[in-house]
Design an enzyme around this catalytic site. Structure first.
Site, PDB file in Angstrom:
ATOM      1  N   CYS A  58       0.854  -1.186   0.000  1.00  0.00           N
ATOM      2  CA  CYS A  58       0.000   0.000   0.000  1.00  0.00           C
ATOM      3  C   CYS A  58       0.885   1.229   0.000  1.00  0.00           C
ATOM      4  CB  CYS A  58      -0.897  -0.016   1.240  1.00  0.00           C
ATOM      5  SG  CYS A  58      -1.768   1.538   1.527  1.00  0.00           S
TER       6      CYS A  58
ATOM      7  N   GLU B   6       9.602  -0.326 -11.495  1.00  0.00           N
ATOM      8  CA  GLU B   6       8.339  -0.373 -12.229  1.00  0.00           C
ATOM      9  C   GLU B   6       7.155  -0.068 -11.303  1.00  0.00           C
ATOM     10  OE1 GLU B   6       8.302  -4.161 -14.240  1.00  0.00           O
ATOM     11  OE2 GLU B   6       9.582  -3.426 -15.840  1.00  0.00           O
TER      12      GLU B   6
ATOM     13  N   CYS C 210      -4.398   0.459  -4.245  1.00  0.00           N
ATOM     14  CA  CYS C 210      -4.814  -0.194  -3.000  1.00  0.00           C
ATOM     15  C   CYS C 210      -6.113   0.452  -2.545  1.00  0.00           C
ATOM     16  CB  CYS C 210      -3.731  -0.041  -1.938  1.00  0.00           C
ATOM     17  SG  CYS C 210      -4.204  -0.702  -0.319  1.00  0.00           S
TER      18      CYS C 210
ATOM     19  N   CYS D 242      -6.314   4.173   2.386  1.00  0.00           N
ATOM     20  CA  CYS D 242      -6.376   4.782   1.056  1.00  0.00           C
ATOM     21  C   CYS D 242      -7.710   5.488   0.840  1.00  0.00           C
ATOM     22  CB  CYS D 242      -6.146   3.721  -0.021  1.00  0.00           C
ATOM     23  SG  CYS D 242      -4.430   3.147  -0.117  1.00  0.00           S
TER      24      CYS D 242
ATOM     25  N   GLU E  49      15.967  -1.087 -18.886  1.00  0.00           N
ATOM     26  CA  GLU E  49      15.877  -2.531 -19.082  1.00  0.00           C
ATOM     27  C   GLU E  49      15.522  -2.829 -20.533  1.00  0.00           C
ATOM     28  OE1 GLU E  49      13.315  -4.754 -16.521  1.00  0.00           O
ATOM     29  OE2 GLU E  49      13.888  -3.647 -14.719  1.00  0.00           O
TER      30      GLU E  49
ATOM     31  N   TRP F 215       7.641 -14.221 -20.417  1.00  0.00           N
ATOM     32  CA  TRP F 215       6.305 -14.075 -19.861  1.00  0.00           C
ATOM     33  C   TRP F 215       5.207 -13.905 -20.904  1.00  0.00           C
ATOM     34  CZ3 TRP F 215       5.808  -9.140 -21.612  1.00  0.00           C
ATOM     35  CH2 TRP F 215       6.965  -8.337 -21.613  1.00  0.00           C
TER      36      TRP F 215
ATOM     37  N   LYS G  22      13.814 -17.375 -14.399  1.00  0.00           N
ATOM     38  CA  LYS G  22      15.025 -18.154 -14.683  1.00  0.00           C
ATOM     39  C   LYS G  22      15.261 -18.359 -16.172  1.00  0.00           C
ATOM     40  CE  LYS G  22      12.634 -22.596 -13.896  1.00  0.00           C
ATOM     41  NZ  LYS G  22      11.339 -21.985 -13.465  1.00  0.00           N
TER      42      LYS G  22
ATOM     43  N   HIS H 132      14.203 -15.945 -18.416  1.00  0.00           N
ATOM     44  CA  HIS H 132      14.236 -14.626 -19.054  1.00  0.00           C
ATOM     45  C   HIS H 132      15.629 -14.390 -19.617  1.00  0.00           C
ATOM     46  CE1 HIS H 132      14.000 -10.303 -19.653  1.00  0.00           C
ATOM     47  NE2 HIS H 132      12.713 -10.327 -19.357  1.00  0.00           N
TER      48      HIS H 132
END
Length: 697
Positions: free
Chosen positions: A114, A149, A159, A164, A309, A317, A358, A360
């Site tokens: 949060c 990210e 959240c 919140c 990156e 993915w 593993k 990637h």
């Protein structure tokens, strides 16, 4: 850029190999072999840096930073808030996010925290300060990497816990002042949803209110502000003992955070680029998407950015994860630099042995050390970047065209209930950007709050919402000589999604009067003729009336609105405004923008037509383009897996080998050439570009 050097390297996770010192020793040797000069450390290291509450173990990290420094490798030091240790979630379960339906998440994954939680803020700030105190002034630590990210995973960062909710209500009080103002802004008399107490307001939820667009858009604004505030909190924590600048890695078209807001909390913009190359044989659509997002990151501060990156081979993915074909790694890396990046950094340096990533892509695979195609291609990229560092120092892209992409508009146009429920704002913007890209015209990506002065052309597709002051800004831009292009379903609502009444805010500038908007199915697709060619009218088709000042360039040819304008041009002051009343295809946009670019006096740096798949960008130093001493570096990129030749390019010098080029330029499959502008010979008869190259720029 680091003292005339482009950064090359990427995410390094030595904490996964602390019980294998021989691996850590080999890593530094391989980094030097691969021409790596910078790595990011500590991004997901919280559990190792603070194995129990208040117990900090930073010696291992300091030793690695020092060893890297001895090898001449710089460090981007991260704050590890992206993933929480289990001791934290076990003792303080309130730090975990609550979903929109009221369920609190279980421990695990990333970004499962949060952003409002005082406990989370207290614990990460304490660790950030300790990192800053111990390591933040190390000689080879050059930059802070705040979290990772931000907003990723779990409901895109939102959240919905009670903390919140309270913070959201306070945010609304500051925004509107009174419940009366809020009710008016959200039009809550409809369906009898007037709020009579601030505590009645709740975030949008699947088992609650989701149909008040004003509420939905304001909730998105709040979430974006809250995440940005968290980032700012971390920035202040690391600045307590360290004067190094800070960045945060952004993402591709990430809907939950207005990056124009978030960029205010950092010094340097960076982002993570993972295009899906080789999904189809035509790489152009993917190249356009990557180019647009590079342009967007550069445009946020109008400065060079960092590619934080990218994968040197493949991701892990997607449903299908193809390897980069030979040449594509170099080309995609050069594309980032061409659009303003001062780095090519990877996720990741070495593949882990287990867990989610593993498989990637990484510079170093599970086997074979440096004896892999990926390692060799990364090494070649590092060598090339070393040669470009001094050439590009002090340069950045300075386009004369801009495309409007605004987060609040995105939220509003895709959350409202209107003529179509499948409107895709990023896709619409991408189509207009592509029409410029295919002609070699660069564009900044701006929002409605940005300054439009200095541009010759501004395109604002599907600009449904107008923020306060935006219409006046556009009016001033056109009046002073700018060319403005906008489309159907633009200028419909204000910043709280209330429809404008009476007339369009820019009716005088656009020269059209909107009457109604059709959303035809495929069977009712209309068409129109432009410059003697027929094009489809689809998606949304507005029925508009041209005012006396406007020139009608195309009309509908079918249905009851046959004869009504589709394309209009209206002079206003010293400039012109074009209006596209219907959606069409890429062929039309290509033909249309060819005319508009000529009207705006814009052409690509090569001054010639480009073969399909070839893109051109230019980085230059500040100053007048006519100044013979201005450094102008042009990248010519071929996104086709076959050789092409660009004809009619004039005279240039290859920036990397000094070759003189005149008339035509040959490009290899997935090739990229870097050219220096040749002043053609000065009045005194000498070749400036040759001098620049000889001097090493």
């Amino acid at each position: 850029m680091l003292r005339g050097h482009l950064l090359h390297g990427g995410d390094y996770n030595p904490e996964q190999w602390l019980d294998h010192p021989e691996i850590l020793e080999e890593d530094i040797r391989l980094m030097q072999e691969a021409h790596v000069n910078c790595v990011s450390l500590g991004i997901f290291s919280w559990a190792v840096l603070e194995p129990s509450e208040g117990t900090y173990t930073l010696d291992w990290l300091e030793e690695i930073i020092d060893n890297l420094g001895k090898a001449g490798i710089q460090v981007i030091l991260a704050t590890p808030s992206g993933a929480m240790p289990h001791w934290l979630t076990a003792r303080y379960p309130e730090v975990m996010q609550v979903q929109a339906d009221g369920r609190r998440n279980l421990p695990g994954k990333r970004h499962n925290f949060c952003y409002t939680s005082p406990v989370m803020r207290e614990k990460i700030s304490a660790l950030d300060r300790e990192l800053s105190r111990r390591l933040g002034m190390k000689e080879n630590v050059i930059l802070w990497h705040l979290s990772n990210e931000l907003g990723g995973n779990f409901a895109d960062g939102a959240c919905h816990c009670e903390l919140c909710q309270q913070a959201f209500r306070q945010w609304l009080k500051e925004r509107y002042g009174t419940l009366e103002a809020l009710n008016n802004a959200w039009w809550t008399r409809f369906w009898s949803r007037m709020y009579t107490d601030w505590d009645q307001i709740h975030s949008p939820a699947p088992n609650g209110e989701t149909t008040i667009t004003g509420l939905v858009v304001d909730w998105r604004r709040f979430v974006s502000d809250q995440i940005s505030d968290f980032c700012g909190m971390e920035r202040r924590a690391v600045a307590e003992y360290s004067d190094r600048p800070a960045t945060a890695n952004f993402m591709y078209f990430f809907k939950s955070i207005d990056y124009h807001r978030l960029q205010k909390e950092i010094d340097i913009v960076s982002w993570d680029n993972y295009p899906c190359w080789h999904k189809k044989k035509d790489e152009v659509p993917v190249a356009v998407q990557a180019a647009l997002n590079h342009s967007q990151m550069r445009s946020l501060k109008k400065e060079p950015f960092l590619l934080m990156e990218s994968t040197p081979s493949q991701v892990s993915w997607r449903t299908c994860n193809p390897l980069k074909r030979p040449g594509m790694h170099m080309l995609s890396s050069m594309q980032a630099v061409a659009h303003g990046s001062d780095s090519v950094l990877y996720f990741q340096w070495r593949k882990g042995r287990g867990a989610f990533e593993k498989f990637h892509g990484a510079v170093v695979d599970h086997k074979n050390g440096s004896n892999t195609r990926t390692f060799r291609e990364v090494t070649e990229t590092g060598k090339r970047l070393e040669g470009l560092g001094e050439i590009l120092e002090g340069t950045v892209n300075r386009p004369k065209a801009a495309v409007v992409f605004d987060w609040a508009n995105w939220w509003a146009v895709e959350d409202m209930s209107g003529p179509r429920l499948d409107l895709n704002y990023p896709d619409c913007v991408t189509e207009h950007y592509r029409a410029l890209w295919e002609k070699g015209i660069e564009a900044d990506i701006v929002d409605m709050d940005d300054d439009l002065s200095g541009y010759a052309l501004v395109c604002a597709p599907l600009n449904y919402m107008y923020k306060p002051g935006y219409a006046e800004k556009v009016r001033d831009f056109v009046e002073k000589g700018g060319i403005y292009v906008t489309t159907y379903f633009s200028g419909v609502v204000n910043e709280t999604d209330l429809c404008f009444t009476g007339h369009h805010p820019l009716e005088d500038v656009l020269g059209v009067i909107q009457e109604e908007t059709d959303a035809p199915s495929e069977e009712f697709e209309n068409q129109f003729c432009y410059r003697g060619e027929s094009y489809p009218a689809r998606n949304l088709c507005e029925v508009v009336h041209a005012k006396e000042t406007a020139r009608v360039l195309s009309v509908y040819e079918r249905d009851y609105y046959a004869g009504y304008p589709v394309v209009t041009c209206n002079p206003y002051g010293k400039g012109k405004a074009y209006y596209l009343a219907a959606g069409s295809d890429l062929a039309f946009l290509g033909a249309f923008y060819q005319d508009v670019l000529k009207e705006a006096g814009l052409e690509n740096p090569l001054g010639t037509g480009l073969p399909y798949g070839v893109s051109v960008t230019e980085r230059c130093t500040a100053g007048d383009a006519n100044d013979p001493h201005q450094k102008r570096v042009v990248f010519v990129m071929n996104f086709k897996n076959e050789p092409v030749t660009v004809e009619g390019i004039g005279r240039w010098t290859d920036a990397e080998n000094g070759e003189s080029i005149q008339g035509s330029l040959a490009l290899e499959p997935f090739g990229c050439r870097v050219l220096l502008f040749d002043s053609a010979v000065h009045a005194d008869g000498h070749d400036l570009a040759g001098e620049v190259f000889a001097a090493g720029v």
